[in-house]
Design a protein around this motif. Structure first.
Motif, PDB file in Angstrom:
ATOM      1  N   THR A  71       0.845  -1.132   0.038  1.00 18.74           N
ATOM      2  CA  THR A  71       0.005  -0.051  -0.058  1.00 18.74           C
ATOM      3  C   THR A  71       0.852   1.421  -0.024  1.00 18.74           C
ATOM      4  OG1 THR A  71      -0.099  -0.281   2.300  1.00 18.74           O
ATOM      5  CG2 THR A  71      -1.935  -1.105   1.022  1.00 18.74           C
ATOM      6  N   ILE A  72       2.016   1.229   0.538  1.00 16.21           N
ATOM      7  CA  ILE A  72       2.828   2.427   0.830  1.00 16.21           C
ATOM      8  C   ILE A  72       3.862   2.505  -0.375  1.00 16.21           C
ATOM      9  CG2 ILE A  72       5.021   3.146   2.100  1.00 16.21           C
ATOM     10  CD1 ILE A  72       3.333   2.225   4.666  1.00 16.21           C
ATOM     11  N   TYR A 119     -11.768   2.074  10.983  1.00 15.30           N
ATOM     12  CA  TYR A 119     -12.819   2.647   9.913  1.00 15.30           C
ATOM     13  C   TYR A 119     -14.019   2.686  10.535  1.00 15.30           C
ATOM     14  CZ  TYR A 119      -8.923   1.967   6.248  1.00 15.30           C
ATOM     15  OH  TYR A 119      -7.907   2.131   5.775  1.00 15.30           O
ATOM     16  N   TYR A 175     -12.793   2.354   0.333  1.00 16.20           N
ATOM     17  CA  TYR A 175     -12.129   1.414  -0.861  1.00 16.20           C
ATOM     18  C   TYR A 175     -13.392   0.811  -1.512  1.00 16.20           C
ATOM     19  CZ  TYR A 175      -8.327   2.042   2.461  1.00 16.20           C
ATOM     20  OH  TYR A 175      -7.131   2.519   3.290  1.00 16.20           O
ATOM     21  N   TRP A 218      -6.064  -6.549   5.110  1.00 18.14           N
ATOM     22  CA  TRP A 218      -4.659  -5.218   5.193  1.00 18.14           C
ATOM     23  C   TRP A 218      -3.408  -6.049   5.069  1.00 18.14           C
ATOM     24  CZ3 TRP A 218      -2.183  -2.516   9.602  1.00 18.14           C
ATOM     25  CH2 TRP A 218      -1.538  -1.341   9.058  1.00 18.14           C
ATOM     26  N   ASN A 241     -10.406  -2.947   5.047  1.00 19.11           N
ATOM     27  CA  ASN A 241      -9.754  -2.689   4.340  1.00 19.11           C
ATOM     28  C   ASN A 241      -8.879  -4.119   3.729  1.00 19.11           C
ATOM     29  OD1 ASN A 241      -7.590  -1.761   2.925  1.00 19.11           O
ATOM     30  ND2 ASN A 241      -6.310  -0.909   4.638  1.00 19.11           N
ATOM     31  N   LYS A 248      -7.823   8.117  10.200  1.00 13.11           N
ATOM     32  CA  LYS A 248      -8.778   7.957   9.023  1.00 13.11           C
ATOM     33  C   LYS A 248     -10.050   8.962   9.301  1.00 13.11           C
ATOM     34  CE  LYS A 248      -6.284   4.492   7.393  1.00 13.11           C
ATOM     35  NZ  LYS A 248      -5.406   4.582   6.526  1.00 13.11           N
ATOM     36  N   GLY A 292      -4.449   4.829   1.206  1.00 15.32           N
ATOM     37  CA  GLY A 292      -5.682   4.649   1.773  1.00 15.32           C
ATOM     38  C   GLY A 292      -5.577   5.814   2.807  1.00 15.32           C
ATOM     39  N   ARG A 321      -7.461  -2.937  -5.460  1.00 19.28           N
ATOM     40  CA  ARG A 321      -8.242  -2.147  -4.468  1.00 19.28           C
ATOM     41  C   ARG A 321      -7.989  -0.547  -5.248  1.00 19.28           C
ATOM     42  NH1 ARG A 321      -5.776  -0.212   1.204  1.00 19.28           N
ATOM     43  NH2 ARG A 321      -4.689   1.165  -0.076  1.00 19.28           N
ATOM     44  N   LYS A 342      -1.256   1.128  13.302  1.00 18.95           N
ATOM     45  CA  LYS A 342      -0.346   0.266  12.901  1.00 18.95           C
ATOM     46  C   LYS A 342       0.695  -0.511  13.956  1.00 18.95           C
ATOM     47  CE  LYS A 342       1.490   0.479   8.392  1.00 18.95           C
ATOM     48  NZ  LYS A 342       2.053   0.626   7.387  1.00 18.95           N
TER      49      LYS A 342
HETATM   50  N1  GLU Z   1      -3.683   1.742   5.808  1.00 19.06           N
HETATM   51  C1  GLU Z   1      -3.837   2.561   4.610  1.00 19.06           C
HETATM   52  C2  GLU Z   1      -3.536   1.720   3.359  1.00 19.06           C
HETATM   53  O1  GLU Z   1      -4.107   0.528   3.375  1.00 19.06           O
HETATM   54  C3  GLU Z   1      -2.297   3.478   4.639  1.00 19.06           C
HETATM   55  C4  GLU Z   1      -1.110   2.892   4.216  1.00 19.06           C
HETATM   56  C5  GLU Z   1      -0.552   1.601   4.931  1.00 19.06           C
HETATM   57  O2  GLU Z   1      -0.193   2.023   6.135  1.00 19.06           O
HETATM   58  O3  GLU Z   1      -0.885   0.595   4.879  1.00 19.06           O
HETATM   59  O4  GLU Z   1      -3.365   2.230   2.200  1.00 19.06           O
END
Ligand code: GLU
Length: 401
Positions: free
Chosen positions: A24-25, A215, A334, A134, A184, A245, A47, A375, A110
């Protein structure tokens, strides 16, 4: 001393040798890099709410700096913030009030999830992960030297798992499970009955339940059920949340875990050797977010209404695309779409083509253990979201032939 010109190879330790970077990052980083090269990329990967942090929260942060909130705080967080979290959480719990001693504030939900996994699980343990989930859940469990056991969700129920599906994947080594509603990457929301069945099973089997409720405030069908409304008891329950969020505060890095006192103490000890306290200024800003409830509700209502408008627009676009399966998103921001076609291809190839050919970034479903999907985050300006989903639908049509 003369500097040598050759450098020696780096071999990662066994602790991290298996780790993949967070997808995701990575997608957001790639979109940013392309933008820096002058490409007009629409980033539907991240996200991350595209709104500014509400002004009353920003001001609280500024005031905190001026008032000298620039020093260490207690590892577990400043007492007024822990008390505010305890009192908000208690409002959803039928048992004895939750106390500040059961709250550990961290640098984002996280970190709280990682603290919880690392504190509760270890070698030989198995942890059930509803899939898709996730990306970081799987890696956090592995970092704890436990085994992540993906439990595939039911395609006829928005890819949600049921108690029966969890039970079918359990063994004598199962120690816990992850929950995330709204979810997510799918936006699916578990009903109270669905959650109750899962919680009853976990209680009967003495499993830890880690419920990631980040969320919870972003839901389009009324407030979603929280495990706190339903769990028979709290002695195996960890509720994780944060301000990122709902309050558009991703960069402030404030999350927390609410857990039984002994678990909180262990997580606090762990955190005392890793990051210590979350940033003091951010804690004060989060305190304003949680305690100025009138301003907070106004801000959240406005942001959620905008997310809902985008959700509706996205669903309209998707419904106009025959054959393109998706989960109807009831919360979070999402859209999860199954882009593999009978002619082949998967979410990874699709996301790469979408970025290369149409300059739209989405996250491949492989990151969530479901490689046929992608996604799409609609936490981006509405016209970009619509343009992105239209391009996705067109690309899918050309792939499906
Ligand atoms: N949780 C968000 C995502 O799934 C931010 C990025 C991350 O920390 O994974 O995009």
């Amino acid at each position: 001393m003369t500097e040598t010109t050759t450098s020696r190879a780096f071999t990662p330790s066994a602790n991290v040798a298996f780790l993949k970077e967070s997808a995701t990052i990575a997608v957001s980083a790639r979109a940013r890099a392309l933008k820096a090269q002058g490409r007009k990329v629409i980033d539907l990967g991240a996200g991350e709410p595209d709104f500014d942090t509400p002004e009353f929260i920003r001001r609280a942060g500024q005031r905190a700096i001026d008032a000298g909130a620039t020093k260490y705080t207690a590892t577990e967080g400043i007492m007024p913030l822990r008390e505010a979290i305890a009192s908000q959480t208690s409002a959803r719990w039928k048992g004895a009030p939750i106390t500040a001693g059961e709250v550990v504030v961290s640098s984002g939900s996280k970190q709280s999830l990682f603290n919880a996994c690392f504190t509760l699980f270890g070698e030989g343990d198995e942890v059930l992960i509803p899939t898709p989930s996730w990306t970081s859940y799987y890696e956090m469990v592995a970092l704890s030297r436990a085994t992540a056991v993906p439990v595939m969700g039911d395609a006829t129920r928005g890819l949600k798992v049921t108690a029966a599906l969890l039970e079918a994947s359990a063994t004598a080594r199962t120690r816990g499970l992850m929950l995330n509603s709204p979810c997510n990457p799918t936006g699916a929301v578990y009903s109270a009955d669905e959650l109750r069945d899962i919680l009853d099973l976990a209680d009967e089997r003495d499993w830890w339940v880690l419920s990631d409720e980040i969320y919870r405030r972003i839901s389009y069908t009324g407030p979603p059920a929280s495990v706190l409304d339903l769990a028979p008891r709290r002695d195996r329950l960890i509720v994780i949340d944060g301000v990122a969020k709902a309050y558009a505060m991703t960069g402030w890095r404030i999350g927390w875990a609410v857990s039984p006192k002994a678990v909180s103490a262990a997580m606090g000890a762990l955190q005392s050797h890793t990051t210590s306290n979350a940033a003091a200024v951010s804690q004060h800003a989060a305190l304003a977010a949680l305690t100025d409830t009138a301003a907070a509700e106004t801000a959240i209502t406005k942001m959620v209404a905008e997310f809902q408008g985008r959700r509706d627009a996205v669903v309209r676009e998707m419904r106009a695309a025959p054959g393109l399966e998706f989960v109807f998103p009831e919360g979070a921001f999402y859209l999860y779409a199954r882009v593999a076609t009978p002619r082949g291809g998967d979410g990874t190839a699709f996301a790469a083509a979408l970025l290369e050919q149409r300059e739209i970034a989405v996250v491949p479903g492989a990151a969530f253990f479901t490689p046929d999907w992608v996604r799409v985050s609609y936490a981006a300006p509405r016209e970009q979201v619509i343009a992105g989903v239209r391009a996705m639908v067109e690309l899918y049509a050309s792939f499906a032939g």
